[in-house]
Design an enzyme around this catalytic site. Structure first.
Site, PDB file in Angstrom:
ATOM      1  N   HIS A  21       0.876  -1.104   0.028  1.00 19.32           N
ATOM      2  CA  HIS A  21       0.103   0.018   0.120  1.00 19.32           C
ATOM      3  C   HIS A  21       0.792   1.309   0.177  1.00 19.32           C
ATOM      4  CE1 HIS A  21      -2.750  -2.889   2.224  1.00 19.32           C
ATOM      5  NE2 HIS A  21      -3.812  -2.213   1.444  1.00 19.32           N
ATOM      6  N   ASP A  34       1.912   2.037   3.455  1.00 17.87           N
ATOM      7  CA  ASP A  34       2.544   1.057   4.300  1.00 17.87           C
ATOM      8  C   ASP A  34       4.078   1.527   4.499  1.00 17.87           C
ATOM      9  OD1 ASP A  34       0.443  -0.897   4.374  1.00 17.87           O
ATOM     10  OD2 ASP A  34       1.110  -1.942   2.816  1.00 17.87           O
TER      11      ASP A  34
HETATM   12  C1  XLS Z   1      -8.157  -6.471   3.320  1.00 21.40           C
HETATM   13  C2  XLS Z   1      -7.682  -6.328   2.094  1.00 21.40           C
HETATM   14  C3  XLS Z   1      -6.390  -5.759   1.726  1.00 21.40           C
HETATM   15  C4  XLS Z   1      -6.260  -5.670   0.360  1.00 21.40           C
HETATM   16  C5  XLS Z   1      -5.255  -4.616  -0.143  1.00 21.40           C
HETATM   17  O1  XLS Z   1      -8.985  -7.039   3.782  1.00 21.40           O
HETATM   18  O2  XLS Z   1      -7.372  -7.805   1.718  1.00 21.40           O
HETATM   19  O3  XLS Z   1      -5.577  -6.519   2.329  1.00 21.40           O
HETATM   20  O4  XLS Z   1      -5.860  -6.668  -0.313  1.00 21.40           O
HETATM   21  O5  XLS Z   1      -5.819  -3.231   0.171  1.00 21.40           O
END
Ligand code: XLS
Ligand code: MG
Ligand code: MG
Length: 398
Positions: A61, A64
């Protein structure tokens, strides 16, 4: 781990299009109601660890790795170039970038809230993520809309909200077209990810099927650039059959990316490592994907258990997840070429040879063993999963 045996070498693991998310390895155990249990860990360390394990791709992300206040500043540029260096020094590639539209309080009303400035901010964020993606050489951008929904009924207009959400995706695609032209790269594959509940009480696009309908709704300016990133558990959470959801995505030509993990029906997003809960279903999922030529990433979107140590995350949790995936993938190949399954399937497809296709009783009688063959195939799949097809039975005393 040594006693378990059966692991693959890093070189072998690198042959698969398996990606490790920054957030999965950096997860500190702080899911709903829990305090963090692991110390923070940066991208340099995670990339290094992924390289040692043999995970060839990394994804993230925006926030992140880049503090929210540093996005689209010179500080972002410095971080992105550090990421680029860490990836190339460790022989990894960035496969995917995604925008966080759920954690920060700015998204309390979702990324498509009524206030125009929230929506402008959402556009800014997805455009910026597209730029980061091109800079790092990614080929995919994922959008999990997070808080696109509501807690209290009747306060938002669903149609307006979906139109506004489409505006953000349109902004991302348009910025992508510009970036691709400037950099002489292909445009990214933009992948929508649905989740049926969390972090709102009601979600406007809760399933992969809802996402498909949204892609085809006419709201997107570039629907051809937009497909799906289904997550295995997200389909199971609403009670669906993940394999059927993936089948519908394949049929629509929209299976671009796949988040792999495991968990339970009608429970929250527990994000357990792939194959630990539903190995038979996972085998069948991979048979479907192999049979229909899926060649996108398999993204390890799961959470290492909460109190596992930082060492356990990289010495046990990730390598075992990768190895279960590889084993199930190879086993899926074995299923596809299994002579017994093939013979049964061919027999089913030939039909029982009823002389008159307008005669219900005759057609039924000629196909009396249709479901017998289904059951035989299911038995064979379990045999393959358990290794019993190689002749193993238990010697029962007496
Ligand atoms: C959350 C999601 C997240 C997505 C990316 O539940 O799985 O991790 O994959 O934002
Ligand atoms: Mg996911
Ligand atoms: Mg999940």
């Amino acid at each position: 781990m040594t006693a378990c045996g059966g692991g693959y070498s890093p070189q072998t693991r690198r042959k698969y299009f398996i990606s490790g998310p920054q957030w999965a390895a950096a997860y500190q155990g702080q899911a709903l109601f829990h305090a963090p249990t692991r110390p923070p860990i940066g991208f340099e360390e995670i990339i290094r660890k992924y390289a040692q394990i043999g995970i060839g791709y990394w994804c993230t992300h925006d926030t992140d790795v880049i503090p929210t206040e540093d996005l689209a500043t010179d500080r972002q540029a410095v971080i992105v170039s550090r990421i680029g260096r860490a990836l190339s020094e460790n022989g990894l590639q960035c496969s995917m970038v995604t925008t966080e539209t759920f954690h920060h309080a700015v998204w309390a009303g979702g990324p498509a809230a009524e206030a125009p400035e929230v929506r402008e901010y959402a556009k800014f964020r997805v455009r910026n993520t597209v730029e980061i993606g091109h800079e790092l050489g990614a080929r995919f951008a994922v959008y999990w809309p997070g808080s696109l929904g509501y807690y209290v009924q009747g306060a938002i207009d669903e149609l307006d909200t979906l139109r506004w959400y489409a505006d953000a995706l349109n902004a991302a695609c348009e910025r992508d077209i510009e970036c691709a032209r400037e950099r002489k790269r292909d445009t990214l594959k933009h992948c929508l990810e649905a989740k049926p509940f969390e972090p709102q009480a009601e979600i406007l696009l809760p399933t992969s099927d809802a996402m498909l309908a949204f892609i085809g709704s006419g709201l997107l300016k570039h629907p051809e650039m937009v497909g799906l990133n289904p997550e295995y558990l997200h389909e199971l959470m609403w009670g669906g059959a993940p394999r059927a959801a993936l089948g519908r995505a394949l049929l629509a030509g929209k299976l671009f990316h796949f988040d792999i993990n495991d968990g339970y029906r009608l429970k929250h997003d527990v994000d357990i490592g792939v194959g630990l809960v539903n190995p038979l279903d996972w085998l069948n999922v991979l048979v479907l994907l192999r049979s229909h030529g899926y060649n996108g990433p398999f993204n390890l979107d799961y959470k290492p258990p909460r109190t596992t140590s930082a060492a356990g995350v990289f010495d046990v949790s990730f390598p075992t997840a990768v190895d279960r995936f590889i084993t199930l993938w190879e086993m899926a190949g074995e299923v596809i070429s299994d002579p017994i399954i093939k013979e049964a399937t061919d027999a089913l497809k030939r039909g029982g040879g009823a002389p008159n296709p307008r005669d219900a009783e005759g057609v039924t009688a000629a196909n009396r063993e249709l479901l017998t063959l289904h059951e035989l195939i299911a038995h064979r799949l379990v045999q393959i999963l358990l290794g019993l097809h190689r002749g193993r039975t238990f010697s029962i005393p007496g």
